[in-house]
Design an enzyme around this catalytic site. Sequence first.
Site, PDB file in Angstrom:
ATOM      1  N   LYS A 190      42.135  33.518  21.557  1.00  0.00           N
ATOM      2  CA  LYS A 190      41.359  33.853  22.755  1.00  0.00           C
ATOM      3  C   LYS A 190      40.135  32.947  22.823  1.00  0.00           C
ATOM      4  O   LYS A 190      39.290  32.976  21.925  1.00  0.00           O
ATOM      5  CB  LYS A 190      40.945  35.329  22.699  1.00  0.00           C
ATOM      6  CG  LYS A 190      40.193  35.818  23.922  1.00  0.00           C
ATOM      7  CD  LYS A 190      39.939  37.327  23.818  1.00  0.00           C
ATOM      8  CE  LYS A 190      39.177  37.851  25.018  1.00  0.00           C
ATOM      9  NZ  LYS A 190      38.958  39.320  24.919  1.00  0.00           N
ATOM     10  N   SER A 242      38.971  37.262  33.082  1.00  0.00           N
ATOM     11  CA  SER A 242      37.698  36.885  33.701  1.00  0.00           C
ATOM     12  C   SER A 242      36.782  36.130  32.753  1.00  0.00           C
ATOM     13  O   SER A 242      36.057  35.220  33.164  1.00  0.00           O
ATOM     14  CB  SER A 242      36.986  38.141  34.213  1.00  0.00           C
ATOM     15  OG  SER A 242      36.814  39.079  33.160  1.00  0.00           O
ATOM     16  N   LEU A 243      36.803  36.479  31.460  1.00  0.00           N
ATOM     17  CA  LEU A 243      35.864  35.889  30.513  1.00  0.00           C
ATOM     18  C   LEU A 243      36.509  34.857  29.593  1.00  0.00           C
ATOM     19  O   LEU A 243      35.804  34.044  29.003  1.00  0.00           O
ATOM     20  CB  LEU A 243      35.223  36.982  29.652  1.00  0.00           C
ATOM     21  CG  LEU A 243      34.554  38.151  30.386  1.00  0.00           C
ATOM     22  CD1 LEU A 243      33.893  39.079  29.384  1.00  0.00           C
ATOM     23  CD2 LEU A 243      33.557  37.666  31.413  1.00  0.00           C
ATOM     24  N   ALA A 244      37.818  34.910  29.438  1.00  0.00           N
ATOM     25  CA  ALA A 244      38.482  34.044  28.455  1.00  0.00           C
ATOM     26  C   ALA A 244      39.946  33.886  28.822  1.00  0.00           C
ATOM     27  O   ALA A 244      40.455  34.545  29.744  1.00  0.00           O
ATOM     28  CB  ALA A 244      38.347  34.646  27.055  1.00  0.00           C
ATOM     29  N   ASP A 281      37.839  49.511  28.963  1.00  0.00           N
ATOM     30  CA  ASP A 281      38.477  48.588  29.902  1.00  0.00           C
ATOM     31  C   ASP A 281      39.998  48.658  29.773  1.00  0.00           C
ATOM     32  O   ASP A 281      40.671  47.643  29.581  1.00  0.00           O
ATOM     33  CB  ASP A 281      37.987  47.158  29.630  1.00  0.00           C
ATOM     34  CG  ASP A 281      38.182  46.243  30.831  1.00  0.00           C
ATOM     35  OD1 ASP A 281      38.429  46.751  31.938  1.00  0.00           O
ATOM     36  OD2 ASP A 281      38.090  45.005  30.658  1.00  0.00           O
TER      37      ASP A 281
END
Length: 538
Positions: free
Chosen positions: A187, A169-171, A324
Amino acid sequence: MATRSLWRATKFALSATALIGGGAAAADVATSDDPAMTYKLYSTVPPRLVRGAVTAAAIAFDYEYSLLGLPEGSNEREKAKHEVHLRSALKLQELCFKNGGIYIKLGQHLGQLEYLVPQEYVQTMRESMLNKCPVSSYEQVHEVIKKELGDSPDKIFSEFDPVPMASASLAQVHIARDHNGEKVAVKVQHTHMTDTAAADCATVNFIVNTLHQIFPSFDYRWLIEEMRESLPKELDFINEAKNSEKCLENFQKFSPHIAAYVYAPKVHWSLSTSKLLTMEYIDGAQVNDVKTIKRLGMRPDEVARLVSESFAEMMFKHGFVHCDPHAANLLVRPRPGSGKSFLGKKEPQLILLDHGLYKVLDSETRTNYAALWKALIFSDANAIKEYSAKLGAGEDLYALFAGILTMRPWNRVIDPAIDHLIIQGTESDRSELQMYASQYFSQISQLLRRLPREILLMLKTNDCLRSVSNALVPSLETFMIIGRVSSEAIIEAKLSQKRSFLRWLSAWLDRIILEVRLFTMQVALWLIRGRRALSWEI
Protein backbone atom coordinates in the site's frame (compact mmCIF):
# COMPACT_ATOMS: atom_id res chain seq x y z
CA MET A 1 -29.29 42.33 -12.43
CA ALA A 2 -29.69 41.14 -8.86
CA THR A 3 -28.84 37.61 -9.93
CA ARG A 4 -25.70 38.79 -11.70
CA SER A 5 -24.61 40.72 -8.61
CA LEU A 6 -25.20 37.69 -6.41
CA TRP A 7 -23.08 35.57 -8.76
CA ARG A 8 -20.20 38.06 -8.69
CA ALA A 9 -20.33 38.45 -4.92
CA THR A 10 -20.52 34.71 -4.29
CA LYS A 11 -17.71 33.88 -6.69
CA PHE A 12 -15.44 36.59 -5.30
CA ALA A 13 -16.08 35.66 -1.66
CA LEU A 14 -15.49 31.96 -2.21
CA SER A 15 -12.39 32.43 -4.34
CA ALA A 16 -10.83 34.91 -1.94
CA THR A 17 -11.44 32.88 1.19
CA ALA A 18 -10.23 29.67 -0.47
CA LEU A 19 -7.02 31.28 -1.64
CA ILE A 20 -6.40 32.79 1.79
CA GLY A 21 -7.04 29.41 3.45
CA GLY A 22 -4.82 27.53 1.02
CA GLY A 23 -2.06 30.09 1.31
CA ALA A 24 -2.09 29.83 5.07
CA ALA A 25 -1.87 26.04 4.89
CA ALA A 26 0.95 26.15 2.38
CA ALA A 27 2.85 28.51 4.62
CA ASP A 28 2.52 26.05 7.48
CA VAL A 29 3.93 23.16 5.45
CA ALA A 30 6.69 24.80 3.44
CA THR A 31 9.84 26.11 5.11
CA SER A 32 12.90 27.94 3.87
CA ASP A 33 14.88 24.74 4.52
CA ASP A 34 12.81 22.82 1.96
CA PRO A 35 12.77 24.80 -1.31
CA ALA A 36 11.68 21.76 -3.37
CA MET A 37 8.57 21.35 -1.21
CA THR A 38 7.92 25.09 -1.36
CA TYR A 39 8.03 25.03 -5.16
CA LYS A 40 5.83 21.94 -5.32
CA LEU A 41 3.21 23.44 -3.05
CA TYR A 42 2.99 26.76 -4.79
CA SER A 43 2.86 25.13 -8.23
CA THR A 44 0.19 22.51 -7.40
CA VAL A 45 -1.96 24.06 -4.68
CA PRO A 46 -3.33 27.20 -6.45
CA PRO A 47 -5.11 25.30 -9.29
CA ARG A 48 -6.73 23.01 -6.71
CA LEU A 49 -7.88 25.99 -4.67
CA VAL A 50 -9.36 27.79 -7.66
CA ARG A 51 -11.19 24.64 -8.81
CA GLY A 52 -12.72 24.21 -5.35
CA ALA A 53 -13.79 27.82 -5.03
CA VAL A 54 -15.22 28.08 -8.56
CA THR A 55 -17.14 24.79 -8.19
CA ALA A 56 -18.66 25.85 -4.86
CA ALA A 57 -19.60 29.25 -6.29
CA ALA A 58 -21.14 27.69 -9.40
CA ILE A 59 -23.23 25.30 -7.29
CA ALA A 60 -24.40 28.10 -4.99
CA PHE A 61 -25.36 30.30 -7.96
CA ASP A 62 -27.17 27.42 -9.70
CA TYR A 63 -29.41 26.86 -6.68
CA GLU A 64 -30.21 30.56 -6.28
CA TYR A 65 -30.88 31.16 -9.97
CA SER A 66 -32.77 27.90 -10.73
CA LEU A 67 -35.16 28.14 -7.76
CA LEU A 68 -35.69 31.91 -7.93
CA GLY A 69 -39.40 32.79 -7.92
CA LEU A 70 -40.67 29.21 -7.80
CA PRO A 71 -43.26 28.74 -5.00
CA GLU A 72 -42.27 26.41 -2.16
CA GLY A 73 -43.97 23.02 -2.55
CA SER A 74 -44.96 23.52 -6.20
CA ASN A 75 -44.35 20.83 -8.83
CA GLU A 76 -42.23 23.27 -10.84
CA ARG A 77 -39.94 23.90 -7.85
CA GLU A 78 -39.60 20.17 -7.10
CA LYS A 79 -38.69 19.43 -10.72
CA ALA A 80 -36.19 22.30 -10.82
CA LYS A 81 -34.73 21.20 -7.48
CA HIS A 82 -34.20 17.65 -8.75
CA GLU A 83 -32.41 18.96 -11.84
CA VAL A 84 -30.15 21.32 -9.90
CA HIS A 85 -29.35 18.58 -7.35
CA LEU A 86 -28.23 16.33 -10.22
CA ARG A 87 -26.17 19.03 -11.95
CA SER A 88 -24.53 20.04 -8.69
CA ALA A 89 -23.73 16.44 -7.75
CA LEU A 90 -21.99 15.95 -11.10
CA LYS A 91 -20.01 19.20 -10.61
CA LEU A 92 -18.94 18.03 -7.16
CA GLN A 93 -18.03 14.60 -8.52
CA GLU A 94 -15.81 16.20 -11.18
CA LEU A 95 -14.08 18.35 -8.54
CA CYS A 96 -13.44 15.31 -6.33
CA PHE A 97 -11.84 13.36 -9.17
CA LYS A 98 -9.70 16.27 -10.35
CA ASN A 99 -8.40 17.17 -6.88
CA GLY A 100 -8.36 13.67 -5.35
CA GLY A 101 -7.19 13.07 -1.79
CA ILE A 102 -9.49 14.41 0.88
CA TYR A 103 -11.96 15.51 -1.79
CA ILE A 104 -12.51 11.82 -2.57
CA LYS A 105 -12.94 11.14 1.16
CA LEU A 106 -15.50 13.94 1.33
CA GLY A 107 -17.37 12.52 -1.68
CA GLN A 108 -17.40 9.04 -0.13
CA HIS A 109 -18.84 10.38 3.10
CA LEU A 110 -21.51 12.42 1.32
CA GLY A 111 -22.55 9.26 -0.51
CA GLN A 112 -23.46 7.69 2.84
CA LEU A 113 -25.47 10.58 4.32
CA GLU A 114 -28.90 9.41 3.18
CA TYR A 115 -30.50 11.17 6.12
CA LEU A 116 -29.10 14.59 5.21
CA VAL A 117 -28.01 14.77 1.57
CA PRO A 118 -30.45 14.73 -1.39
CA GLN A 119 -30.71 11.36 -3.12
CA GLU A 120 -29.13 12.72 -6.31
CA TYR A 121 -25.87 13.34 -4.40
CA VAL A 122 -26.02 9.98 -2.62
CA GLN A 123 -26.54 8.07 -5.87
CA THR A 124 -23.86 9.97 -7.82
CA MET A 125 -21.21 9.63 -5.12
CA ARG A 126 -21.92 5.99 -4.32
CA GLU A 127 -21.64 4.95 -7.96
CA SER A 128 -18.23 6.53 -8.45
CA MET A 129 -16.26 7.28 -5.29
CA LEU A 130 -15.33 3.77 -4.13
CA ASN A 131 -14.09 2.15 -7.33
CA LYS A 132 -12.90 4.99 -9.57
CA CYS A 133 -10.32 6.81 -7.48
CA PRO A 134 -7.39 8.58 -9.22
CA VAL A 135 -4.21 6.53 -9.72
CA SER A 136 -0.64 7.66 -9.02
CA SER A 137 1.87 6.98 -11.81
CA TYR A 138 4.51 4.28 -11.42
CA GLU A 139 7.14 7.04 -11.32
CA GLN A 140 5.42 8.51 -8.25
CA VAL A 141 5.16 5.07 -6.64
CA HIS A 142 8.84 4.45 -7.39
CA GLU A 143 9.69 7.79 -5.73
CA VAL A 144 7.78 6.93 -2.54
CA ILE A 145 9.29 3.43 -2.21
CA LYS A 146 12.84 4.67 -2.81
CA LYS A 147 12.42 7.49 -0.29
CA GLU A 148 10.82 5.25 2.35
CA LEU A 149 12.83 2.00 1.97
CA GLY A 150 16.07 3.30 0.41
CA ASP A 151 15.93 1.54 -2.94
CA SER A 152 13.78 0.97 -6.03
CA PRO A 153 10.83 -1.48 -6.04
CA ASP A 154 12.69 -4.04 -8.20
CA LYS A 155 15.49 -4.16 -5.60
CA ILE A 156 13.29 -4.22 -2.49
CA PHE A 157 10.97 -6.91 -3.93
CA SER A 158 11.71 -9.89 -6.15
CA GLU A 159 8.59 -9.00 -8.19
CA PHE A 160 6.54 -5.80 -8.26
CA ASP A 161 3.52 -5.20 -10.48
CA PRO A 162 3.66 -1.56 -11.67
CA VAL A 163 -0.10 -1.57 -12.32
CA PRO A 164 -2.06 -1.15 -9.05
CA MET A 165 -4.69 -3.75 -8.19
CA ALA A 166 -6.76 -1.06 -6.46
CA SER A 167 -6.68 2.65 -5.77
CA ALA A 168 -8.38 4.49 -2.92
CA SER A 169 -8.57 8.11 -1.82
CA LEU A 170 -5.31 8.14 0.15
CA ALA A 171 -3.25 5.33 -1.37
CA GLN A 172 -3.10 2.54 -3.94
CA VAL A 173 -2.18 -1.13 -3.63
CA HIS A 174 0.31 -3.08 -5.74
CA ILE A 175 0.88 -6.84 -5.77
CA ALA A 176 4.48 -7.93 -5.20
CA ARG A 177 6.62 -10.81 -3.90
CA ASP A 178 9.26 -10.48 -1.23
CA HIS A 179 12.63 -12.21 -1.52
CA ASN A 180 11.26 -15.24 0.34
CA GLY A 181 8.74 -15.74 -2.47
CA GLU A 182 5.71 -14.70 -0.41
CA LYS A 183 2.99 -12.78 -2.25
CA VAL A 184 2.36 -9.42 -0.58
CA ALA A 185 0.16 -6.35 -0.99
CA VAL A 186 2.06 -3.05 -0.94
CA LYS A 187 0.00 0.00 0.00
CA VAL A 188 1.66 3.21 -1.25
CA GLN A 189 0.44 6.64 -0.21
CA HIS A 190 -0.42 9.05 -3.03
CA THR A 191 2.36 11.67 -3.16
CA HIS A 192 -0.06 14.58 -3.40
CA MET A 193 -1.56 13.61 -0.02
CA THR A 194 1.73 14.50 1.67
CA ASP A 195 2.15 17.62 -0.43
CA THR A 196 -1.33 19.16 -0.29
CA ALA A 197 -3.30 17.61 2.59
CA ALA A 198 -2.96 20.65 4.89
CA ALA A 199 -3.82 23.07 2.08
CA ASP A 200 -6.82 20.97 1.02
CA CYS A 201 -8.16 20.81 4.57
CA ALA A 202 -7.85 24.56 4.98
CA THR A 203 -9.44 25.23 1.58
CA VAL A 204 -12.45 23.00 2.13
CA ASN A 205 -12.86 24.44 5.62
CA PHE A 206 -12.88 28.03 4.30
CA ILE A 207 -15.29 27.21 1.46
CA VAL A 208 -17.75 25.45 3.79
CA ASN A 209 -17.60 28.28 6.33
CA THR A 210 -18.11 30.89 3.61
CA LEU A 211 -21.07 29.02 2.14
CA HIS A 212 -22.57 28.82 5.63
CA GLN A 213 -22.26 32.60 6.00
CA ILE A 214 -23.95 33.20 2.63
CA PHE A 215 -26.54 30.44 3.07
CA PRO A 216 -27.07 29.80 6.83
CA SER A 217 -29.07 26.59 6.18
CA PHE A 218 -25.96 25.06 4.58
CA ASP A 219 -23.95 23.85 7.56
CA TYR A 220 -21.48 21.02 7.06
CA ARG A 221 -18.86 22.43 9.43
CA TRP A 222 -19.13 19.36 11.66
CA LEU A 223 -18.09 17.13 8.73
CA ILE A 224 -14.98 19.19 8.02
CA GLU A 225 -14.00 19.21 11.70
CA GLU A 226 -14.29 15.42 11.81
CA MET A 227 -12.17 14.99 8.67
CA ARG A 228 -9.52 17.42 9.92
CA GLU A 229 -9.05 15.34 13.07
CA SER A 230 -9.14 11.92 11.44
CA LEU A 231 -6.99 12.59 8.35
CA PRO A 232 -3.56 12.70 10.08
CA LYS A 233 -4.29 9.30 11.66
CA GLU A 234 -5.29 7.80 8.30
CA LEU A 235 -2.11 9.16 6.69
CA ASP A 236 0.10 7.37 9.24
CA PHE A 237 0.42 3.77 8.02
CA ILE A 238 2.35 2.70 11.13
CA ASN A 239 -0.71 3.69 13.12
CA GLU A 240 -2.83 1.64 10.69
CA ALA A 241 -0.62 -1.43 11.16
CA LYS A 242 -0.84 -1.18 14.95
CA ASN A 243 -4.62 -0.81 14.74
CA SER A 244 -4.95 -4.00 12.70
CA GLU A 245 -3.00 -6.01 15.27
CA LYS A 246 -4.90 -4.52 18.20
CA CYS A 247 -8.21 -5.30 16.48
CA LEU A 248 -7.36 -9.01 16.22
CA GLU A 249 -6.05 -9.06 19.80
CA ASN A 250 -9.38 -7.68 20.99
CA PHE A 251 -11.29 -10.46 19.24
CA GLN A 252 -9.03 -13.05 20.88
CA LYS A 253 -9.48 -11.42 24.29
CA PHE A 254 -13.13 -10.25 24.32
CA SER A 255 -14.82 -12.31 21.57
CA PRO A 256 -13.04 -15.68 21.36
CA HIS A 257 -16.18 -17.38 20.04
CA ILE A 258 -15.82 -15.60 16.67
CA ALA A 259 -12.08 -14.78 16.70
CA ALA A 260 -11.37 -17.49 14.10
CA TYR A 261 -13.95 -15.93 11.78
CA VAL A 262 -12.36 -12.45 11.70
CA TYR A 263 -8.95 -11.78 10.20
CA ALA A 264 -6.63 -8.96 9.13
CA PRO A 265 -3.57 -9.30 6.85
CA LYS A 266 -0.25 -9.79 8.66
CA VAL A 267 2.04 -6.77 8.55
CA HIS A 268 5.60 -7.03 7.21
CA TRP A 269 7.12 -4.52 9.60
CA SER A 270 10.58 -4.43 7.99
CA LEU A 271 8.97 -3.27 4.74
CA SER A 272 6.58 -0.74 6.25
CA THR A 273 6.82 2.96 7.11
CA SER A 274 4.39 5.80 7.79
CA LYS A 275 3.77 6.20 4.03
CA LEU A 276 4.16 2.61 2.83
CA LEU A 277 2.57 -0.54 4.23
CA THR A 278 3.48 -4.08 3.16
CA MET A 279 1.00 -6.79 4.15
CA GLU A 280 0.15 -10.41 3.53
CA TYR A 281 -1.79 -10.74 0.27
CA ILE A 282 -5.26 -12.23 0.74
CA ASP A 283 -7.56 -13.32 -2.05
CA GLY A 284 -11.24 -13.00 -1.30
CA ALA A 285 -14.59 -11.72 -2.54
CA GLN A 286 -15.66 -8.16 -1.84
CA VAL A 287 -18.34 -8.44 0.82
CA ASN A 288 -21.11 -7.08 -1.42
CA ASP A 289 -20.25 -9.38 -4.35
CA VAL A 290 -23.06 -11.88 -3.83
CA LYS A 291 -22.35 -13.78 -7.05
CA THR A 292 -18.72 -14.51 -6.11
CA ILE A 293 -19.65 -15.32 -2.50
CA LYS A 294 -22.04 -18.01 -3.77
CA ARG A 295 -19.47 -19.29 -6.28
CA LEU A 296 -16.97 -19.74 -3.42
CA GLY A 297 -19.51 -21.94 -1.63
CA MET A 298 -20.66 -19.48 1.06
CA ARG A 299 -24.12 -18.22 1.94
CA PRO A 300 -24.74 -14.45 1.72
CA ASP A 301 -27.03 -14.51 4.77
CA GLU A 302 -24.23 -16.08 6.87
CA VAL A 303 -21.85 -13.37 5.64
CA ALA A 304 -24.40 -10.70 6.63
CA ARG A 305 -24.70 -12.21 10.11
CA LEU A 306 -20.91 -12.41 10.50
CA VAL A 307 -20.48 -8.74 9.51
CA SER A 308 -23.23 -7.69 11.96
CA GLU A 309 -21.82 -9.74 14.83
CA SER A 310 -18.20 -8.66 14.23
CA PHE A 311 -18.98 -4.95 14.32
CA ALA A 312 -21.47 -5.31 17.18
CA GLU A 313 -18.70 -6.96 19.23
CA MET A 314 -16.32 -4.09 18.36
CA MET A 315 -18.82 -1.35 19.21
CA PHE A 316 -20.45 -2.77 22.31
CA LYS A 317 -17.70 -4.93 23.88
CA HIS A 318 -14.27 -3.92 22.58
CA GLY A 319 -14.74 -0.15 22.47
CA PHE A 320 -12.20 -0.06 19.60
CA VAL A 321 -14.10 0.31 16.35
CA HIS A 322 -13.11 0.15 12.68
CA CYS A 323 -14.84 3.28 11.36
CA ASP A 324 -14.52 2.83 7.59
CA PRO A 325 -16.21 -0.51 6.82
CA HIS A 326 -17.38 0.23 3.28
CA ALA A 327 -17.53 -2.68 0.83
CA ALA A 328 -14.03 -2.14 -0.62
CA ASN A 329 -12.53 -2.57 2.87
CA LEU A 330 -14.28 -5.86 3.69
CA LEU A 331 -13.41 -9.14 2.01
CA VAL A 332 -14.81 -12.58 2.70
CA ARG A 333 -13.32 -16.02 2.01
CA PRO A 334 -14.01 -19.60 3.11
CA ARG A 335 -12.51 -19.97 6.58
CA PRO A 336 -9.15 -21.77 6.26
CA GLY A 337 -9.21 -25.27 7.73
CA SER A 338 -12.98 -25.42 8.08
CA GLY A 339 -15.16 -28.06 6.50
CA LYS A 340 -18.62 -27.68 5.05
CA SER A 341 -21.71 -27.09 7.17
CA PHE A 342 -24.55 -29.61 7.33
CA LEU A 343 -26.13 -27.71 4.42
CA GLY A 344 -23.00 -28.26 2.33
CA LYS A 345 -21.85 -24.66 2.51
CA LYS A 346 -18.47 -23.32 3.63
CA GLU A 347 -18.06 -21.14 6.72
CA PRO A 348 -17.15 -17.53 5.87
CA GLN A 349 -14.22 -15.60 7.31
CA LEU A 350 -14.35 -11.80 7.32
CA ILE A 351 -11.14 -10.01 6.23
CA LEU A 352 -10.82 -6.45 7.56
CA LEU A 353 -8.75 -4.06 5.43
CA ASP A 354 -7.75 -0.39 5.80
CA HIS A 355 -7.34 0.05 9.54
CA GLY A 356 -6.40 3.74 9.40
CA LEU A 357 -9.54 5.07 11.07
CA TYR A 358 -10.53 3.64 14.45
CA LYS A 359 -12.34 5.23 17.35
CA VAL A 360 -11.95 4.40 21.02
CA LEU A 361 -15.18 4.45 23.03
CA ASP A 362 -14.77 4.91 26.75
CA SER A 363 -16.66 2.54 29.02
CA GLU A 364 -19.55 4.92 29.72
CA THR A 365 -20.08 5.86 26.05
CA ARG A 366 -19.83 2.24 24.95
CA THR A 367 -22.40 1.09 27.52
CA ASN A 368 -24.80 3.95 26.73
CA TYR A 369 -24.50 3.24 22.99
CA ALA A 370 -25.22 -0.45 23.64
CA ALA A 371 -28.23 0.48 25.78
CA LEU A 372 -29.54 2.75 23.01
CA TRP A 373 -29.30 -0.02 20.40
CA LYS A 374 -30.95 -2.49 22.76
CA ALA A 375 -33.82 0.01 23.14
CA LEU A 376 -34.06 0.43 19.36
CA ILE A 377 -34.19 -3.32 18.75
CA PHE A 378 -36.85 -3.87 21.42
CA SER A 379 -38.89 -0.70 20.58
CA ASP A 380 -38.45 0.87 24.04
CA ALA A 381 -39.37 4.54 23.47
CA ASN A 382 -38.51 5.70 27.00
CA ALA A 383 -35.08 4.09 26.92
CA ILE A 384 -34.43 5.52 23.44
CA LYS A 385 -35.11 8.99 24.79
CA GLU A 386 -32.99 8.42 27.93
CA TYR A 387 -29.88 7.07 26.19
CA SER A 388 -30.10 9.48 23.24
CA ALA A 389 -29.88 12.29 25.78
CA LYS A 390 -26.92 10.63 27.52
CA LEU A 391 -25.09 10.37 24.18
CA GLY A 392 -25.51 14.08 23.47
CA ALA A 393 -28.66 14.31 21.36
CA GLY A 394 -30.58 16.14 24.07
CA GLU A 395 -34.17 15.51 25.07
CA ASP A 396 -35.59 17.31 22.01
CA LEU A 397 -33.89 15.52 19.11
CA TYR A 398 -34.03 11.87 20.19
CA ALA A 399 -36.56 10.96 17.46
CA LEU A 400 -34.26 12.34 14.76
CA PHE A 401 -31.30 10.52 16.30
CA ALA A 402 -33.21 7.24 16.28
CA GLY A 403 -34.23 7.83 12.66
CA ILE A 404 -30.65 8.46 11.56
CA LEU A 405 -29.39 5.31 13.33
CA THR A 406 -32.08 3.01 11.92
CA MET A 407 -33.05 4.83 8.68
CA ARG A 408 -36.65 4.41 9.77
CA PRO A 409 -39.30 7.02 10.57
CA TRP A 410 -40.17 7.31 14.26
CA ASN A 411 -43.48 5.44 13.95
CA ARG A 412 -41.54 2.43 12.61
CA VAL A 413 -38.81 2.72 15.27
CA ILE A 414 -41.33 2.29 18.09
CA ASP A 415 -43.54 -0.18 16.21
CA PRO A 416 -43.79 -3.32 18.40
CA ALA A 417 -43.90 -5.56 15.31
CA ILE A 418 -41.15 -8.16 15.38
CA ASP A 419 -39.70 -7.09 12.00
CA HIS A 420 -39.91 -3.31 12.51
CA LEU A 421 -36.20 -2.80 11.75
CA ILE A 422 -35.66 -5.10 8.80
CA ILE A 423 -32.97 -3.24 6.87
CA GLN A 424 -34.61 -3.09 3.44
CA GLY A 425 -37.28 -0.46 3.91
CA THR A 426 -40.09 0.27 1.50
CA GLU A 427 -40.11 3.05 -1.09
CA SER A 428 -42.64 4.78 1.18
CA ASP A 429 -40.10 4.69 4.03
CA ARG A 430 -37.38 6.16 1.81
CA SER A 431 -39.68 8.91 0.55
CA GLU A 432 -40.69 9.75 4.12
CA LEU A 433 -37.04 9.92 5.21
CA GLN A 434 -36.15 12.18 2.28
CA MET A 435 -39.05 14.42 3.28
CA TYR A 436 -37.74 14.52 6.86
CA ALA A 437 -34.23 15.32 5.59
CA SER A 438 -35.59 18.32 3.68
CA GLN A 439 -38.12 19.47 6.27
CA TYR A 440 -35.83 19.08 9.30
CA PHE A 441 -32.51 19.96 7.65
CA SER A 442 -31.57 22.57 10.25
CA GLN A 443 -32.52 20.29 13.18
CA ILE A 444 -30.47 17.43 11.74
CA SER A 445 -27.50 19.77 11.27
CA GLN A 446 -27.96 20.93 14.86
CA LEU A 447 -28.02 17.31 16.06
CA LEU A 448 -24.83 16.45 14.19
CA ARG A 449 -23.05 19.50 15.63
CA ARG A 450 -24.25 18.54 19.10
CA LEU A 451 -23.12 14.90 19.06
CA PRO A 452 -19.60 14.09 20.31
CA ARG A 453 -16.99 13.19 17.69
CA GLU A 454 -16.94 9.47 18.53
CA ILE A 455 -20.70 9.19 18.00
CA LEU A 456 -20.39 10.95 14.63
CA LEU A 457 -17.92 8.26 13.62
CA MET A 458 -20.32 5.58 14.85
CA LEU A 459 -22.94 7.10 12.54
CA LYS A 460 -20.47 6.87 9.65
CA THR A 461 -19.73 3.24 10.55
CA ASN A 462 -23.43 2.51 10.80
CA ASP A 463 -24.03 4.04 7.35
CA CYS A 464 -21.28 1.89 5.80
CA LEU A 465 -22.61 -1.30 7.41
CA ARG A 466 -26.16 -0.55 6.27
CA SER A 467 -24.95 -0.20 2.68
CA VAL A 468 -23.10 -3.54 2.92
CA SER A 469 -26.10 -5.29 4.48
CA ASN A 470 -28.43 -3.97 1.78
CA ALA A 471 -26.23 -5.68 -0.83
CA LEU A 472 -26.40 -9.03 1.01
CA VAL A 473 -29.46 -10.69 2.52
CA PRO A 474 -30.65 -8.45 5.37
CA SER A 475 -32.96 -10.21 7.76
CA LEU A 476 -34.30 -10.18 11.27
CA GLU A 477 -31.35 -12.30 12.41
CA THR A 478 -28.93 -9.39 11.88
CA PHE A 479 -30.98 -7.25 14.25
CA MET A 480 -31.33 -10.10 16.72
CA ILE A 481 -27.52 -10.29 16.77
CA ILE A 482 -27.29 -6.56 17.53
CA GLY A 483 -29.94 -6.97 20.23
CA ARG A 484 -28.08 -9.91 21.79
CA VAL A 485 -24.59 -8.39 21.73
CA SER A 486 -25.72 -4.97 22.98
CA SER A 487 -27.69 -6.60 25.81
CA GLU A 488 -24.75 -8.85 26.75
CA ALA A 489 -22.47 -5.79 26.87
CA ILE A 490 -24.83 -4.10 29.34
CA ILE A 491 -24.98 -7.24 31.50
CA GLU A 492 -21.16 -7.54 31.46
CA ALA A 493 -20.84 -3.87 32.42
CA LYS A 494 -23.14 -4.46 35.37
CA LEU A 495 -21.10 -7.49 36.49
CA SER A 496 -17.81 -5.57 36.16
CA GLN A 497 -18.92 -3.05 38.77
CA LYS A 498 -18.50 -3.67 42.48
CA ARG A 499 -19.48 -7.30 42.97
CA SER A 500 -22.31 -8.24 45.27
CA PHE A 501 -24.81 -11.07 45.37
CA LEU A 502 -27.70 -8.74 44.49
CA ARG A 503 -25.84 -7.31 41.49
CA TRP A 504 -24.92 -10.82 40.34
CA LEU A 505 -28.54 -11.98 40.74
CA SER A 506 -29.82 -8.92 38.86
CA ALA A 507 -27.41 -9.57 35.97
CA TRP A 508 -28.49 -13.18 35.67
CA LEU A 509 -32.17 -12.21 35.75
CA ASP A 510 -31.40 -9.77 32.91
CA ARG A 511 -29.82 -12.62 30.94
CA ILE A 512 -32.82 -14.89 31.48
CA ILE A 513 -35.17 -12.11 30.32
CA LEU A 514 -32.93 -11.51 27.28
CA GLU A 515 -32.95 -15.18 26.29
CA VAL A 516 -36.74 -15.34 26.62
CA ARG A 517 -37.18 -12.21 24.48
CA LEU A 518 -34.80 -13.48 21.81
CA PHE A 519 -36.47 -16.90 21.78
CA THR A 520 -39.86 -15.20 21.35
CA MET A 521 -38.45 -13.15 18.45
CA GLN A 522 -37.05 -16.30 16.84
CA VAL A 523 -40.40 -18.10 17.10
CA ALA A 524 -42.13 -15.07 15.58
CA LEU A 525 -39.55 -15.09 12.78
CA TRP A 526 -40.30 -18.75 12.00
CA LEU A 527 -44.04 -17.93 11.87
CA ILE A 528 -43.41 -14.96 9.54
CA ARG A 529 -41.32 -17.16 7.24
CA GLY A 530 -43.97 -19.88 7.28
CA ARG A 531 -46.72 -17.42 6.32
CA ARG A 532 -44.62 -15.97 3.50
CA ALA A 533 -43.72 -19.43 2.17
CA LEU A 534 -47.41 -20.41 2.25
CA SER A 535 -48.47 -17.23 0.43
CA TRP A 536 -45.82 -17.84 -2.27
CA GLU A 537 -47.08 -21.40 -2.83
CA ILE A 538 -50.68 -20.15 -3.13
